[in-house]
Write a protein that holds these residues in place. Structure first.
Motif, PDB file in Angstrom:
ATOM      1  N   SER A   1      -9.001  13.277   4.458  1.00  0.00           N
ATOM      2  CA  SER A   1      -9.016  13.998   3.025  1.00  0.00           C
ATOM      3  C   SER A   1      -7.790  15.099   3.403  1.00  0.00           C
ATOM      4  O   SER A   1      -7.482  15.292   4.110  1.00  0.00           O
ATOM      5  CB  SER A   1     -10.149  14.648   2.838  1.00  0.00           C
TER       6      SER A   1
ATOM      7  N   TYR B   1       0.053  -1.299  -3.282  1.00  0.00           N
ATOM      8  CA  TYR B   1       0.352  -0.618  -2.128  1.00  0.00           C
ATOM      9  C   TYR B   1       0.352  -1.745  -0.676  1.00  0.00           C
ATOM     10  O   TYR B   1       0.432  -1.312   0.377  1.00  0.00           O
ATOM     11  CB  TYR B   1      -0.987   0.277  -1.662  1.00  0.00           C
TER      12      TYR B   1
ATOM     13  N   TYR C   1      -7.469   1.221  -0.580  1.00  0.00           N
ATOM     14  CA  TYR C   1      -6.672   1.993  -1.450  1.00  0.00           C
ATOM     15  C   TYR C   1      -5.508   2.917  -0.845  1.00  0.00           C
ATOM     16  O   TYR C   1      -5.444   2.973  -0.072  1.00  0.00           O
ATOM     17  CB  TYR C   1      -7.639   2.851  -2.319  1.00  0.00           C
TER      18      TYR C   1
ATOM     19  N   LYS D   1      -3.170  10.508  -7.621  1.00  0.00           N
ATOM     20  CA  LYS D   1      -3.394   9.134  -8.210  1.00  0.00           C
ATOM     21  C   LYS D   1      -3.872   8.300  -7.168  1.00  0.00           C
ATOM     22  O   LYS D   1      -3.427   8.257  -6.080  1.00  0.00           O
ATOM     23  CB  LYS D   1      -2.000   8.732  -8.669  1.00  0.00           C
ATOM     24  N   THR D   2      -4.954   7.334  -7.376  1.00  0.00           N
ATOM     25  CA  THR D   2      -5.455   6.402  -6.481  1.00  0.00           C
ATOM     26  C   THR D   2      -5.181   4.815  -7.083  1.00  0.00           C
ATOM     27  O   THR D   2      -5.169   4.859  -8.437  1.00  0.00           O
ATOM     28  CB  THR D   2      -6.806   6.448  -6.081  1.00  0.00           C
ATOM     29  N   THR D   3      -4.770   4.118  -6.069  1.00  0.00           N
ATOM     30  CA  THR D   3      -4.673   2.873  -6.581  1.00  0.00           C
ATOM     31  C   THR D   3      -5.543   2.043  -5.738  1.00  0.00           C
ATOM     32  O   THR D   3      -5.384   1.928  -4.557  1.00  0.00           O
ATOM     33  CB  THR D   3      -3.115   2.405  -6.605  1.00  0.00           C
ATOM     34  N   LYS D   4      -6.152   0.987  -6.600  1.00  0.00           N
ATOM     35  CA  LYS D   4      -6.981   0.156  -5.548  1.00  0.00           C
ATOM     36  C   LYS D   4      -7.053  -1.327  -6.102  1.00  0.00           C
ATOM     37  O   LYS D   4      -7.190  -1.599  -7.440  1.00  0.00           O
ATOM     38  CB  LYS D   4      -8.375   0.434  -5.245  1.00  0.00           C
TER      39      LYS D   4
ATOM     40  N   ARG E   1      -1.721   5.555   2.488  1.00  0.00           N
ATOM     41  CA  ARG E   1      -2.587   4.331   2.174  1.00  0.00           C
ATOM     42  C   ARG E   1      -3.616   4.034   3.043  1.00  0.00           C
ATOM     43  O   ARG E   1      -3.659   4.274   4.336  1.00  0.00           O
ATOM     44  CB  ARG E   1      -1.529   3.009   2.473  1.00  0.00           C
TER      45      ARG E   1
ATOM     46  N   LYS F   1      -3.260   6.645  -1.901  1.00  0.00           N
ATOM     47  CA  LYS F   1      -3.437   8.000  -2.847  1.00  0.00           C
ATOM     48  C   LYS F   1      -2.025   8.589  -2.825  1.00  0.00           C
ATOM     49  O   LYS F   1      -1.273   8.412  -1.886  1.00  0.00           O
ATOM     50  CB  LYS F   1      -4.392   8.707  -2.007  1.00  0.00           C
TER      51      LYS F   1
END
Length: 316
Positions: A190, A237, A211, A287-290, A207, A213
């Motif tokens: 974290s 990603y 996901y 921002k998170t991408t999954k 990565r 970040k």
């Protein structure tokens, strides 16, 4: 690499007017356990801190942490306690480890209040043992109380909860269990962002298994942040392709923003932006991408359409 398992107890004013500028929570106790890279205990640190701001125990805090003001008067000033603690942490490389994500923020806020040298010039990677426990032994989403985790793992409860050294000791034992049974979970680090990235080069891009970040530098306003190409971009990603959006950024509540993009190789990706305010009243972006399923993508599309219709017909 050592692990510094940290727990703090803090006090606050009994009314909003009593809140000191820059210090909503005053740390009154530091407790920590040091483990080596294999989870073997190397030592403990425990120190009460004499209050300098709030001289009356908050009614809820007093019931929760089992401390009286008379006991705290025997403590040392915060600066001395913090310096002693950081010296005890040692020169060897270490990870801070906490139960939840608040302790490092409050430690740094108290240090800033006393004009101490910052722990770091930007975000601090740390281990949130509460999150790791959920990933290792539950659903990965729930965030349980420390005592629940102790009970679930069948650990001995031989010291009181809600004291800094006790909670640090229990957290350390749970971390030992994770290191012994599921060490691969430790990669789910974290980030404490009390100090956001200082510039574009310092922005965090990481990565994880399912996901990615991104933590941006600070901006003067939300509008300025959303004018930044990196902030609003969508990228797979897994293959690093820049993607065209199927759904542009929208917000159902003014706090979180969502978008949908599609990668021809890996499928649908959901983007989520959280706008955070820094300690100096500027903003930064997390921002998170999954990857998501086609069914989840359809639900996100319905949600965006509902938001759009609500804005066109606010009275309905």
């Amino acid at each position: 690499m050592n692990y510094i398992v940290l727990d703090l107890e803090w006090n606050q004013g009994n009314a909003a007017r009593e809140e000191a500028a820059g210090l909503p929570f005053e740390i009154v106790e530091i407790g920590a356990v040091k483990l080596d890279g294999q989870g073997k205990k190397l030592g403990e640190f425990s120190q009460l801190i004499r209050p300098a701001v709030y001289h009356e125990m908050h009614q809820i805090t007093g019931k929760l942490i089992h401390l009286q003001m008379q006991e705290l008067e025997a403590g040392v000033p915060f600066v001395q306690a913090a310096e002693d603690f950081l010296s005890w942490c040692g020169e060897d490389a270490y990870w801070f480890c906490t139960w939840g994500n608040a302790d490092l923020t409050e430690l740094q806020r108290n240090m800033k209040f006393y004009r101490m040298k910052p722990l770091a010039g930007g975000p601090i990677a740390f281990l949130d043992v509460q999150k790791l426990f959920s990933i290792a032994f539950e659903d990965g989403k729930s965030r349980r109380a420390l005592e629940h985790a102790v009970d679930l793992l069948g650990l001995e409860k031989d010291i009181p909860f809600h004291r800094a050294i006790g909670d640090a000791a229990y957290t350390a034992v749970i971390l030992e269990e994770i290191l012994a049974e599921k060490p691969e979970i430790i990669k789910n680090v974290s980030y404490d962002v009390f100090h956001p990235p200082a510039d574009r080069a310092s922005e965090v891009r990481v990565r994880f298994g399912t996901y990615a970040k991104f933590i941006s530098r600070e901006f003067g306003s939300r509008a300025e942040a959303f004018a930044d190409r990196e902030v609003v971009s969508s990228k797979c990603y897994l293959c690093c392709r820049n993607l065209r959006k199927k759904i542009r950024w929208f917000s159902p509540n003014g706090r979180n923003y969502y978008c949908l993009a599609h990668c021809v190789e890996h499928g649908y990706l959901k983007g989520k932006i959280r706008v955070r305010k820094s300690d100096d009243d500027r903003v930064y972006i997390v921002k998170t991408t999954k990857l998501i399923s086609p069914e989840e993508a359809a639900l996100l599309k319905k949600r965006s359409e509902h938001v759009r219709k609500s804005r066109l017909n606010p009275g309905k």
